[in-house]
Each structure stands twice: as C-alpha cells, then as structure tokens.
Design a protein around this motif. Structure first.
Motif, mmCIF file in Angstrom:
data_model
loop_
_atom_site.group_PDB
_atom_site.id
_atom_site.type_symbol
_atom_site.label_atom_id
_atom_site.label_comp_id
_atom_site.label_asym_id
_atom_site.label_seq_id
_atom_site.Cartn_x
_atom_site.Cartn_y
_atom_site.Cartn_z
ATOM 1 N N ALA A 240 31.306 72.470 -41.436
ATOM 2 C CA ALA A 240 31.981 71.170 -41.384
ATOM 3 C C ALA A 240 32.575 70.765 -42.724
ATOM 4 O O ALA A 240 32.989 69.618 -42.903
ATOM 5 C CB ALA A 240 30.996 70.099 -40.918
ATOM 6 N N SER A 241 32.646 71.682 -43.676
ATOM 7 C CA SER A 241 33.136 71.338 -45.009
ATOM 8 C C SER A 241 34.637 71.063 -45.004
ATOM 9 O O SER A 241 35.351 71.405 -44.058
ATOM 10 C CB SER A 241 32.835 72.479 -45.987
ATOM 11 N N THR A 242 35.106 70.430 -46.086
ATOM 12 C CA THR A 242 36.541 70.173 -46.239
ATOM 13 C C THR A 242 37.255 71.472 -46.597
ATOM 14 O O THR A 242 36.642 72.424 -47.087
ATOM 15 C CB THR A 242 36.782 69.132 -47.343
ATOM 16 N N ASN A 258 40.856 73.859 -52.357
ATOM 17 C CA ASN A 258 39.918 72.740 -52.298
ATOM 18 C C ASN A 258 39.431 72.335 -53.681
ATOM 19 O O ASN A 258 38.383 71.704 -53.817
ATOM 20 C CB ASN A 258 38.714 73.123 -51.426
ATOM 21 N N SER A 259 40.195 72.670 -54.720
ATOM 22 C CA SER A 259 39.712 72.460 -56.085
ATOM 23 C C SER A 259 40.200 71.169 -56.724
ATOM 24 O O SER A 259 39.713 70.780 -57.783
ATOM 25 C CB SER A 259 40.132 73.643 -56.968
ATOM 26 N N ALA A 260 41.172 70.478 -56.119
ATOM 27 C CA ALA A 260 41.677 69.237 -56.703
ATOM 28 C C ALA A 260 40.678 68.101 -56.487
ATOM 29 O O ALA A 260 39.646 68.257 -55.830
ATOM 30 C CB ALA A 260 43.037 68.889 -56.111
ATOM 31 N N SER A 261 40.982 66.928 -57.029
ATOM 32 C CA SER A 261 40.015 65.830 -57.111
ATOM 33 C C SER A 261 39.620 65.249 -55.760
ATOM 34 O O SER A 261 38.490 64.794 -55.579
ATOM 35 C CB SER A 261 40.591 64.711 -57.984
ATOM 36 N N TRP A 262 40.538 65.242 -54.785
ATOM 37 C CA TRP A 262 40.305 64.538 -53.531
ATOM 38 C C TRP A 262 40.296 65.529 -52.367
ATOM 39 O O TRP A 262 41.312 66.126 -52.037
ATOM 40 C CB TRP A 262 41.370 63.453 -53.339
ATOM 41 N N SER A 263 39.114 65.695 -51.767
ATOM 42 C CA SER A 263 38.907 66.701 -50.718
ATOM 43 C C SER A 263 39.340 66.154 -49.364
ATOM 44 O O SER A 263 38.861 65.100 -48.924
ATOM 45 C CB SER A 263 37.434 67.103 -50.663
ATOM 46 N N LYS A 366 37.003 63.073 -48.296
ATOM 47 C CA LYS A 366 35.539 63.034 -48.283
ATOM 48 C C LYS A 366 35.024 61.924 -49.186
ATOM 49 O O LYS A 366 34.023 61.258 -48.871
ATOM 50 C CB LYS A 366 34.982 64.384 -48.749
ATOM 51 N N GLN A 367 35.711 61.693 -50.295
ATOM 52 C CA GLN A 367 35.266 60.688 -51.258
ATOM 53 C C GLN A 367 35.430 59.255 -50.747
ATOM 54 O O GLN A 367 34.973 58.311 -51.392
ATOM 55 C CB GLN A 367 36.026 60.858 -52.578
ATOM 56 N N ASP A 368 36.064 59.078 -49.586
ATOM 57 C CA ASP A 368 36.186 57.747 -48.988
ATOM 58 C C ASP A 368 34.888 57.302 -48.323
ATOM 59 O O ASP A 368 34.727 56.118 -48.003
ATOM 60 C CB ASP A 368 37.296 57.732 -47.927
ATOM 61 N N TRP A 369 33.979 58.242 -48.094
ATOM 62 C CA TRP A 369 32.768 57.968 -47.331
ATOM 63 C C TRP A 369 31.543 57.904 -48.232
ATOM 64 O O TRP A 369 31.461 58.610 -49.236
ATOM 65 C CB TRP A 369 32.550 59.057 -46.281
ATOM 66 N N GLU A 370 30.590 57.070 -47.851
ATOM 67 C CA GLU A 370 29.310 57.022 -48.548
ATOM 68 C C GLU A 370 28.183 56.877 -47.535
ATOM 69 O O GLU A 370 28.348 56.266 -46.473
ATOM 70 C CB GLU A 370 29.261 55.865 -49.548
#
Length: 424
Positions: A240-242, A258-263, A366-370
């Motif tokens: 289920a990864s980005t 997948n190496s940039a800041s926002w996945s 992915k970084q939108d979620w917590e």
C-alpha cells in the motif's frame, strides 16, 4: 400384510418400492407430486463453520448456521466427534442435534468435529478443526491450524492475464510458508492502460512467516523497497506504499520517482493516474500485480459480506488480516459486525512548503494525513487486539478498510528479515 420399503436415495426411489400384493401399490401409496419432489430434490450444503484456535479451558461454540438448502427444506443436524490428539480429553458436546452445540476444550490438542446435515432425503457432511493450545489472550499465541492447507491452482483467462494462478500455504511446527507465482486468481482490469504501461507476469513468491507471531511496541514500516507487507491467501502481494512524488513547488512530479519531498498517494486522490483497476491494484515494471487496497474480486469470491468476518491474508509478522468487517465489541463474538474505520485524519495545519492545495487537494500526499488515536477503530497499523471467528480468545490482527490507509503500511509484530523470501 402389506409391506413397503423406501431407499434413501431419491433416484432409486421407484426401484426400492416393493409390495406384497401387486406392483401398483407404490403408485397408489405415493402421489405424483411427492414422487416428483423426491426425484428433483437438491442435497443441502453442510457448513461446520470456521476452524478455530483456542486456549485450553475455553468453552467453544460450534456453528453450522452457514449450512443451507436451495429447496428451503427444514434442515436436521447431527454432530459427532472425530479424531482428537488430546487422548485424555473428556470433552463432550452439550447437544448433538442442534445447529450450535458447545464443548469445553479441557486438554491441549486437535479436535475434529463432523456435522451431518439432512433435509429429510439427502444427507451431507462437513468437518471443523479446533486447535487447543496453552496460550492466553495476550495478543500473541500460535496461529497453528488456521489456513495451513490453503491451496489454489487455476487458470486465469482474463484478457490481461492468460496465465496459471498458483498459491500454496503450508505450516510446519514453527512457520507458515507460501509458495506462489503472484498471478491473481480473479478478473482484473485492463493492463497495460493509460496510467500503467506494464503487463502482468508470473513472479516467484517464496515467503516464511512465524506461526507464533510476537507483538511488540514498535512499528515496522514495510512496502516498496522495504519489502512485502504481506500476501493475500491467493499469493498476491500487499503493497500500500506510495509510488510517486512532487517537489515543494509542485512543478516537478513523477509517478515513478518517490524521492521528492511530497509522496503521492495511489488511492483516494484524483489528480494522478496510476492505472489502478477495480481491485485497487496495478502492475510493477517487473510484471508484479499487487494490491494497494481491498481486492474486491478476490474478497467477493471468499463470500465477504456484512454479516461475515473473513480472513483474507497474512502479514509479514505472522498476524492475520481481515476484510472490512469486525465485531463492534472488541472482545464479543456475538456483538454486531461493523465496518472498521482507520484512525487517520487530514491535517488541519499544513506545512508552508506544501504544493498549492488549489492544484493538489488535501489527500493527494501521504504527508497530508496524520494518525489520531481514538478517531477510528484501529491503531496506526490498521490493527487491534480482539476476538475473531478463528481466534475466539483474541489475537492482534489487521484490517483492510474503505478508509485511509486502506491496507496497512506497517506491522507491529517481529519481522525476521532472514525469513523473507526473494521479491522477484
């Protein structure tokens, strides 16, 4: 004195009628309607319930309520005890002619019970295995006896597959092992497609998981280059990864880097097309078909629905994964089944370096979620401790959900890297 005997098989009914007076007695005795009903009877389907793993001393309820009859005939049940390795056990069923008798698992060992289900004409049987251990409800314990003989071999003639699908799970005294070729056993979407240029191919799958998983207080992130998170029973990988990323400006985005800041999330966003099919799956460049979310066609084939809690996979730490539904009462197997909800929420405050929400709505990355403890039913790995049909004393287990993160991206049990097979 007139004499009549009737065979058990409807197909031999007319041949088994005899009369001491004359051959016309049978037709006088049985009406045309009754005769036709007997001849056209469809045998019932016997279902002794799911195999279970319980602790010694537990009261175990057997359940044949899954049995059915297409003719809607009244069903009769007859339970009997088969082979048991608990030779000194004095276990006895509470009753033998009801749908759900119980017994006390007084000794460690394996108990096999058989139920004979009859519609008054035909009788069919089914067996259920109860594995009794000396474990307690700690979240750990052996998974021995549960899906240790799951095997599937079929040919997938979908236009995008046209390959054999092979999956074979076995257990030793300490391990659960899978040999498969990674080909799905169900219908799939079109591959290649506009968002995914890859073709499904066979890939060697050979993994070994612990039969007695050990729960820890650590979170181990898996998926992508970190290794397979687990495998569905059909031998298809869970990942289920980005799979893509954007830089801070949002001017540069890649669906493969997948190496940039926002996945970039594969599911739940509409701005990027990863070529996902209706099984929430797509294909890697090496031909590996893998799931990012619930594999709808596969779980449909297992009969997953709102009144059935169904085991669909094993995670890399050896704990089971269930599809969508769990008991509303964590430790009550008689409580209603409900859809499990993940405990992730969109962050209220976003980083000032995030690409514009006007271009990339919340939920894109992915970084939108917590993780917000208590906001859903599950922990950060989409799991919880509780009872399941196979583990009525409770075990730690995971869920595939309709809410983020869909399938978990981490495990909380011990993962032996040396036991993980080659991901071809």
């Amino acid at each position: 004195m007139r004499h009549l005997s009737i065979c058990a098989s409807a197909l031999l009914l007319s041949a088994c009628l005899s009369s001491s007076n004359d051959d016309s007695y049978a037709s006088d005795f049985i009406s045309d309607t009754a005769f036709k009903a007997a001849v056209t009877n469809t045998a019932p389907i016997a279902d002794a319930g799911v195999d279970k793993n319980v602790a010694a001393g537990s009261t175990v309820s057997l359940d044949a309520s899954g049995s059915s009859d297409i003719d809607s005939d009244i069903l009769f049940y007859d339970w009997s005890t088969g082979i048991t390795t608990a030779t000194i056990s004095s276990a006895a069923l509470s009753e033998t002619t009801i749908v759900n008798p119980s017994f006390t698992a007084d000794e460690v060992g394996t108990y096999i019970f058989q139920v004979a289900v009859s519609d008054g004409i035909d009788t069919v049987t089914d067996e259920v295995t109860i594995t009794v251990t000396d474990g307690t409800a700690t979240g750990e314990g052996t998974t021995s006896g549960i899906e240790c003989d799951y095997s599937s071999s079929t040919y997938n003639d979908s236009d995008s597959v046209n390959l054999p699908s092979l999956s074979d799970w076995t257990c030793t005294d300490t391990t659960r092992e899978l040999i498969a070729n990674g080909v799905p056993d169900h219908a799939v979407g079109t591959f290649p497609n506009a968002g995914n240029s890859n073709t499904i191919s066979e890939n060697e799958v050979a993994v070994i998981y612990p039969l007695a998983p050990v729960l820890t207080d650590k979170v181990i992130v898996l998926g992508g280059l970190s290794g397979a998170l687990g495998y569905m029973l059909n031998g298809v990988e869970i990942d289920a990864s980005t799979e893509g990323s954007c830089d801070d400006s949002g001017d540069f985005c890649s669906l493969t880097d997948n190496s940039a800041s926002w996945s970039i999330e594969v599911l739940g966003q509409g701005g990027f097309d990863f070529g996902i099919d209706y099984n929430n799956a797509h294909v890697r460049p090496d031909g590996t078909y893998h799931y990012h979310g619930l594999p709808e066609a596969f779980i449909l084939s297992l009969g997953v629905h709102s009144n059935k809690m169904t085991l669909i996979a094993w995670a890399a730490d050896g704990f089971p994964i269930y599809a969508r539904y769990g008991y509303s009462g964590v430790m009550s197997s008689v409580s209603p089944l409900v859809k499990m909800k993940g405990s992730y929420q969109l962050m209220l405050t976003q980083s000032p370096t995030r690409p514009s929400v006007d271009t990339f709505p919340l939920g894109t990355f992915k970084q939108d979620w917590e993780y917000v403890e208590g906001s859903g039913d599950l922990d950060e790995c989409n799991g919880r401790f509780g009872v399941t049909p196979e583990f009525p004393n409770g075990i730690y287990h995971y869920y595939g959900t309709d809410t983020y993160p869909y399938l978990q991206r981490c495990v909380k049990g011990v993962v032996e890297d040396a036991l993980e097979g080659d991901r071809s």
